[in-house]
Design an enzyme around this catalytic site. Structure first.
Site, mmCIF file in Angstrom:
data_model
loop_
_atom_site.group_PDB
_atom_site.id
_atom_site.type_symbol
_atom_site.label_atom_id
_atom_site.label_comp_id
_atom_site.label_asym_id
_atom_site.label_seq_id
_atom_site.Cartn_x
_atom_site.Cartn_y
_atom_site.Cartn_z
ATOM 1 N N CYS A 66 0.840 -1.207 0.000
ATOM 2 C CA CYS A 66 0.000 0.000 0.000
ATOM 3 C C CYS A 66 0.876 1.258 0.000
ATOM 4 O O CYS A 66 1.507 1.570 -1.003
ATOM 5 C CB CYS A 66 -0.981 -0.041 1.174
ATOM 6 S SG CYS A 66 -2.322 1.149 1.006
ATOM 7 N N GLU A 78 -0.997 -8.363 5.302
ATOM 8 C CA GLU A 78 -0.808 -8.440 6.757
ATOM 9 C C GLU A 78 -2.142 -8.398 7.496
ATOM 10 O O GLU A 78 -2.199 -8.682 8.684
ATOM 11 C CB GLU A 78 0.117 -7.299 7.241
ATOM 12 C CG GLU A 78 -0.527 -5.929 7.365
ATOM 13 C CD GLU A 78 -0.732 -5.197 6.045
ATOM 14 O OE1 GLU A 78 -0.568 -5.811 4.971
ATOM 15 O OE2 GLU A 78 -1.097 -4.008 6.085
ATOM 16 N N HIS A 114 -3.349 -5.512 1.322
ATOM 17 C CA HIS A 114 -2.819 -5.694 2.673
ATOM 18 C C HIS A 114 -2.771 -7.160 3.097
ATOM 19 O O HIS A 114 -3.661 -7.631 3.799
ATOM 20 C CB HIS A 114 -3.662 -4.897 3.671
ATOM 21 C CG HIS A 114 -3.498 -3.423 3.531
ATOM 22 N ND1 HIS A 114 -2.375 -2.770 3.952
ATOM 23 C CD2 HIS A 114 -4.287 -2.492 2.965
ATOM 24 C CE1 HIS A 114 -2.479 -1.486 3.677
ATOM 25 N NE2 HIS A 114 -3.636 -1.292 3.068
#
Lengths: 208, 295
Positions: free
Chosen positions: A85, A179, A177
């Protein structure tokens, strides 16, 4: 393939943003992570993650912390790095709709446009198609859009035909994302890259 | 929208809150202030007509800001823009959602519109942040759909004491629940007046299911670092920046202090020569406690 050498440590830029989520993702994969806030924190790491967050905030803090130059030196020397990002924006050579004073690390030959999918109400979840087959979950939050891709950039993941996961040399860029989704595919790409880089260094030193 | 695309889901809402971690969200009342905040490294701005210190001074009913003023700030900056709706005023929230603000703060700083009910935040695409003084209040807001909790502190005072009280209360109870045995979890849920599944989740994970930020009284870099060392994951600064003598350097110093919160040498460096902070007021001089609003 895939197993990092046991001693490798991955640094996560911890100036602002979702750095602790990346540290958790690394921990789940059994890889040591380290928060990077000062130049000294770069010593002894074998790879680096630039997390999501606000790229303007991180850009200011890269200067004030003295991290910008040592990280640029590492990345231009082919250091394994994953940018997600805002981190993707920091890796890209050209930034559309950024601030005039915004500077990146120039290691991915792509143009990215900030917030090009819209504001938070337009943030979305959508599957990412992998070039090697299969798909992974994609969480896109005020995500940057990859507008142009240079000839040496490998497209690893797409959404509706647009590149959202790319690689050039040892730099991996991701508009979404990983994560947050719990899917380990993207972090494994970085760990594999670290393994290849360490092997290359070992081979080179044997030839000496 | 394509059918394989989901917007406004819980991961998407909480995800933006995750992206703001380690950052400073600054109150701004004009596009110029918003630009100063962005230049200083704010990770988001809160667009409002009056900062809490002025709301406190002026009295009267405090409401959602003029949409034109919010749009002016949206056009001025590229970082996320938040705006405040009154507690329970779901129509103000609908308006803010239609303006495309990135986060809605259902805020006790504005005059409450409903004395029993908070907004049903699950009904919105835009994520919400809500204030809390204790863990039970935080979990009730999360069960209503809040994607971020901020400890309330006491807005507009420039006094950190209430923020510290609220952070210690929330984080202390989280630590105590981590030590509780399974039978005690039921009693915790009853005492906190909070949903049992959320209390169980805290017992398992040791943290709130959404990011916990700190608000209400931060005026100096050391205040921001104190909140972070106590366990906050980011800070809101309301009156503390634009009610100080020299807002731009103070804003930047608070950003640096929030990142380097555990490094006293950096804190000493960034705290130098910032001019006078906002004057602030002691709690015994506060006639109306905003933190008491909300249920």
């Amino acid at each position: 393939m895939g197993a990092a050498l046991p001693q490798s440590t991955v640094g996560v830029l911890a100036l602002q943003g979702a750095f602790s989520n990346h540290l958790s993702a690394l921990s789940t994969l059994g890889v040591a992570g380290r928060a990077v806030r000062r130049p000294v924190d770069l010593e002894g790491i074998q790879g680096l993650i630039l997390p999501g967050g606000e790229s303007t905030t991180m850009s200011m803090l890269l200067d004030s912390s003295g991290l910008r130059e040592p990280i640029a030196d590492l990345l231009h020397g082919g250091f394994p790095v994953l940018g997600t990002c805002a981190g993707l924006i920091l890796l890209s050579k050209r930034i559309h709709d950024g601030r005039a004073d915004q500077r990146g690390f120039d290691v991915l030959d792509i143009a990215t446009a900030r917030n090009a999918y819209g504001r938070q109400n337009e943030s979305f979840e959508s599957a990412v198609e992998l070039s090697g087959g299969g798909s992974i979950p994609g969480i896109f939050i005020r995500a940057p859009r990859v507008m142009e891709v240079g000839p040496n950039v490998e497209i690893i993941g797409t959404r509706h035909g647009e590149p959202v996961l790319v690689r050039e040399r040892s730099a991996i860029g991701c508009a979404f994302h990983p994560e947050l989704s719990g899917d380990p595919t993207v972090h494994r790409l970085l760990i594999d890259q670290i393994g290849r880089s360490l092997t290359a260094v070992a081979d080179a030193s044997q030839e000496d | 929208m394509n059918s394989d695309v989901t917007t406004g889901s819980t991961p998407i809402k909480r995800g933006l809150a995750e992206m703001l971690r380690g950052g400073v969200i600054m109150d701004v009342v004009t596009p110029d202030q918003a630009r100063v905040a962005e230049d200083a490294g704010a990770c988001a701005v809160m667009a409002l007509e009056r900062v809490p210190a002025d709301i406190r001074r002026d009295g009267g009913v405090a409401r959602m800001s003029d949409p034109e003023m919010i749009e002016g700030i949206q056009e001025a900056v590229t970082i996320p823009v938040m705006a405040k709706a009154r507690i329970g005023h779901f129509v103000e929230a609908q308006i803010l959602q239609s303006l495309g603000v990135d986060f809605i703060d259902e805020s006790e700083v504005l005059t409450p519109a409903d004395e029993a009910h908070h907004i049903d935040k699950l009904a919105f695409t835009t994520p919400f942040v809500c204030g809390a003084t204790n863990l039970g209040e935080a979990l009730r807001r999360i069960s209503e759909g809040a994607a971020m909790i901020r400890s309330k502190g006491e807005a507009g005072t420039g006094n950190i004491v209430e923020a510290v009280r609220h952070l210690r209360s929330i984080l202390g109870d989280i630590r105590r629940i981590g030590q509780a045995d399974p039978a005690e979890i039921y009693d915790w849920a009853k005492q906190l007046q909070a949903p049992l599944p959320l209390v169980r989740e805290i017992a398992e994970t040791g943290r709130l299911p959404v990011p916990l930020f700190c608000a209400g009284g931060i005026a100096t870099p050391a205040d921001a670092a104190l909140a972070m060392q106590l366990g906050a994951e980011a800070v809101f600064v309301g009156s503390g920046i634009f009610k100080s003598d020299d807002p731009a350097p103070r804003a930047r110093a608070i950003v640096e202090a929030t990142t380097h919160f555990s490094d006293p040498s950096i804190l000493a460096k960034v705290s130098r020569s910032l001019g006078a902070p906002m004057t602030g007021i002691g709690m015994d001089a506060v006639t109306e406690r905003y933190a008491d609003r909300g249920w």
